[in-house]
Design a protein around this motif. Structure first.
Motif, mmCIF file in Angstrom:
data_model
loop_
_atom_site.group_PDB
_atom_site.id
_atom_site.type_symbol
_atom_site.label_atom_id
_atom_site.label_comp_id
_atom_site.label_asym_id
_atom_site.label_seq_id
_atom_site.Cartn_x
_atom_site.Cartn_y
_atom_site.Cartn_z
ATOM 1 N N PHE A 228 -9.283 65.247 71.763
ATOM 2 C CA PHE A 228 -7.764 65.236 72.030
ATOM 3 C C PHE A 228 -7.244 64.545 71.091
ATOM 4 O O PHE A 228 -7.655 63.362 70.323
ATOM 5 C CB PHE A 228 -7.845 64.249 73.334
ATOM 6 C CG PHE A 228 -6.221 64.266 73.766
ATOM 7 C CD1 PHE A 228 -5.835 65.392 74.287
ATOM 8 C CD2 PHE A 228 -5.691 63.078 73.582
ATOM 9 C CE1 PHE A 228 -4.615 65.373 74.620
ATOM 10 C CE2 PHE A 228 -4.261 63.021 74.121
ATOM 11 C CZ PHE A 228 -3.741 64.137 74.686
ATOM 12 N N CYS A 229 -6.188 65.068 70.705
ATOM 13 C CA CYS A 229 -5.040 64.399 69.769
ATOM 14 C C CYS A 229 -3.627 64.342 70.449
ATOM 15 O O CYS A 229 -3.395 65.161 71.171
ATOM 16 C CB CYS A 229 -5.084 65.300 68.249
ATOM 17 S SG CYS A 229 -4.282 64.266 67.058
ATOM 18 N N THR A 230 -2.898 63.454 69.958
ATOM 19 C CA THR A 230 -1.583 63.008 70.588
ATOM 20 C C THR A 230 -0.558 63.883 69.694
ATOM 21 O O THR A 230 0.526 63.930 70.109
ATOM 22 C CB THR A 230 -1.337 61.727 70.758
ATOM 23 O OG1 THR A 230 -1.675 61.150 69.219
ATOM 24 C CG2 THR A 230 -2.070 60.876 71.471
ATOM 25 N N CYS A 231 -0.891 64.624 68.767
ATOM 26 C CA CYS A 231 -0.019 65.406 67.744
ATOM 27 C C CYS A 231 0.371 66.677 69.011
ATOM 28 O O CYS A 231 -0.331 66.839 69.502
ATOM 29 C CB CYS A 231 -0.434 65.864 66.672
ATOM 30 S SG CYS A 231 -1.870 67.046 66.699
ATOM 31 N N SER A 232 1.352 67.110 68.407
ATOM 32 C CA SER A 232 1.981 68.456 69.302
ATOM 33 C C SER A 232 3.072 68.965 68.631
ATOM 34 O O SER A 232 3.842 68.419 67.494
ATOM 35 C CB SER A 232 2.431 68.003 70.688
ATOM 36 O OG SER A 232 3.685 66.982 70.473
ATOM 37 N N SER A 261 0.690 68.651 58.486
ATOM 38 C CA SER A 261 -0.484 68.491 59.077
ATOM 39 C C SER A 261 -0.873 67.155 59.646
ATOM 40 O O SER A 261 -0.582 66.281 59.125
ATOM 41 C CB SER A 261 -1.785 68.814 57.955
ATOM 42 O OG SER A 261 -1.777 69.976 57.227
ATOM 43 N N CYS A 262 -1.527 67.288 60.771
ATOM 44 C CA CYS A 262 -1.627 65.952 61.459
ATOM 45 C C CYS A 262 -2.851 65.199 60.859
ATOM 46 O O CYS A 262 -3.800 65.828 60.394
ATOM 47 C CB CYS A 262 -2.135 66.189 62.918
ATOM 48 S SG CYS A 262 -3.045 64.823 63.759
ATOM 49 N N GLU A 263 -2.716 63.813 60.485
ATOM 50 C CA GLU A 263 -3.569 63.250 59.610
ATOM 51 C C GLU A 263 -4.601 62.674 60.407
ATOM 52 O O GLU A 263 -5.595 62.065 59.877
ATOM 53 C CB GLU A 263 -2.951 62.110 58.989
ATOM 54 C CG GLU A 263 -2.072 61.247 59.926
ATOM 55 C CD GLU A 263 -1.136 60.138 59.042
ATOM 56 O OE1 GLU A 263 -0.724 59.179 59.635
ATOM 57 O OE2 GLU A 263 -1.013 60.333 57.775
ATOM 58 N N PHE A 264 -4.798 62.957 61.788
ATOM 59 C CA PHE A 264 -6.007 62.610 62.624
ATOM 60 C C PHE A 264 -6.865 63.907 62.770
ATOM 61 O O PHE A 264 -8.069 63.701 63.212
ATOM 62 C CB PHE A 264 -5.482 61.869 63.758
ATOM 63 C CG PHE A 264 -5.376 60.354 63.417
ATOM 64 C CD1 PHE A 264 -6.353 59.534 63.271
ATOM 65 C CD2 PHE A 264 -3.925 59.892 63.503
ATOM 66 C CE1 PHE A 264 -6.308 58.246 62.864
ATOM 67 C CE2 PHE A 264 -3.951 58.415 62.949
ATOM 68 C CZ PHE A 264 -4.996 57.613 62.919
ATOM 69 N N CYS A 265 -6.330 65.333 63.083
ATOM 70 C CA CYS A 265 -6.944 65.795 63.397
ATOM 71 C C CYS A 265 -6.932 67.369 62.808
ATOM 72 O O CYS A 265 -7.685 68.469 62.972
ATOM 73 C CB CYS A 265 -6.843 66.412 65.077
ATOM 74 S SG CYS A 265 -5.145 67.564 65.259
ATOM 75 N N ASP A 266 -5.988 67.623 61.926
ATOM 76 C CA ASP A 266 -5.803 68.694 60.938
ATOM 77 C C ASP A 266 -5.311 69.728 61.391
ATOM 78 O O ASP A 266 -5.374 70.841 60.932
ATOM 79 C CB ASP A 266 -7.261 69.167 60.399
ATOM 80 C CG ASP A 266 -7.267 68.999 58.755
ATOM 81 O OD1 ASP A 266 -6.055 68.402 58.192
ATOM 82 O OD2 ASP A 266 -8.009 69.150 58.081
HETATM 83 ZN ZN LIG Z 1 -3.681 65.903 65.679
#
Ligand SMILES: [Zn+2]
Length: 294
Positions: A228-232, A261-266
């Motif tokens: 789960f990533c908090t990006c959206s 690009s999200c730096e935690f989940c790409d």
């Molecule tokens: Zn993310």
């Protein structure tokens, strides 16, 4: 093996505690975001397992992050887990390394940082260890030996579809119940007989029985893990809106589109000129007083 879970157990007759982690859907989601070469995928898989195991041995409320940075081919590896079991992570590389040996892949100067941010605003905890040995497991064993003075052994297995790991740790002196000096060595020697296939495929009861049926073992409740990533898209929209339409259109003019690009989940969020125009048009329509002044 139960999908995306972490199990805790105690080998009472050896004064050894353990954790077993198995990730499949979570691992598939991590892999779905980037086309990882085999060697990088193996390192990322080990980091996912290591992070899930670490989180099981340390009591915390918040986020635990394992990060490796170096000047080698793989210059960044980051995996994060929350105390609720949400995981995300990625690896970044310049050249594809031809080995999963950490010093070669990450560079001789590479460091592993383990940090814990708690929900309270307390100073985050940070532990740093040099990358050493033949797998990430050895760096983590070194971390436990130096930070907690606890004998720890880790075993990892990584495949395309699943990753698994086993952690054994000698109980602290004051928690030891037996007078069996040989318990630790026995628990480790038995774990070393486990094949990667068994670690990936067998369920926890079968594995523990296979290894420790002559010992007294207690298995505790499992913890569910997930990707789960908090990006959206909404968050990325908000970021672009705060930059302003003129600035964002300049980037589109220079680069053809805006790609974040999200730096935690790409996860990648792309906007072309049409998307940008629609984004700001919608925003101005919703917020008539906050558009660009003409
Ligand atoms: Zn993310």
């Amino acid at each position: 093996m139960i999908a995306d879970s972490r199990f805790r157990f105690l080998i009472e007759s050896c004064d050894v505690r353990g954790q077993l982690v198995h990730l499949d859907t979570c691992w598939a989601e991590a892999l779905a975001r980037t086309d990882y070469p085999d060697t990088v995928r193996t390192l990322l898989g080990e980091a996912f397992v290591a992070t899930a195991l670490l989180a099981g041995t340390i009591k915390f409320a918040g986020k635990l992050t394992l990060q490796v940075r170096g000047s080698g081919d793989v210059y960044l590896l980051v995996v994060q887990i929350t105390s609720e079991g949400d995981m995300r992570g990625l690896a970044r590389w310049n050249e594809v390394p031809d080995t999963t040996q950490p010093c070669s892949a990450f560079g001789d100067d590479a460091r592993m940082t383990i940090s814990i941010e708690t929900d309270q605003s307390a100073q985050p905890y940070q532990g740093i260890v040099p990358i050493q040995g033949d797998s990430l497991a050895e760096s983590i064993q070194h971390y436990f030996a130096s930070s907690e003075q606890l004998k720890t052994e880790l075993f990892f297995a990584v495949s395309d579809s699943a990753v698994s790991g086993l952690l054994l740790q000698a109980l602290p002196q004051n928690e030891q119940q037996t007078l069996d000096d040989d318990g630790w060595a026995r628990a480790v020697a038995l774990a070393e007989t486990l094949s990667e296939q068994e670690l990936l495929q067998e369920d926890v009861e079968t594995l523990l029985h296979r290894l420790y049926h002559e010992e007294q073992v207690r298995l505790f409740e499992s913890v569910q893990l997930r990707f789960f990533c908090t990006c959206s898209k909404e968050r990325t929209d908000g970021m672009l809106i705060s930059l302003g339409e003129a600035e964002v259109l300049d980037i589109v003019k220079e680069q053809g589109d805006v790609s974040i690009s999200c730096e935690f989940c790409d996860a990648r969020y792309r906007y072309d000129a049409v998307d940008v125009t629609a984004l700001f048009k919608g925003y101005v329509a919703d917020h008539p007083n906050s558009g660009t002044q003409h």
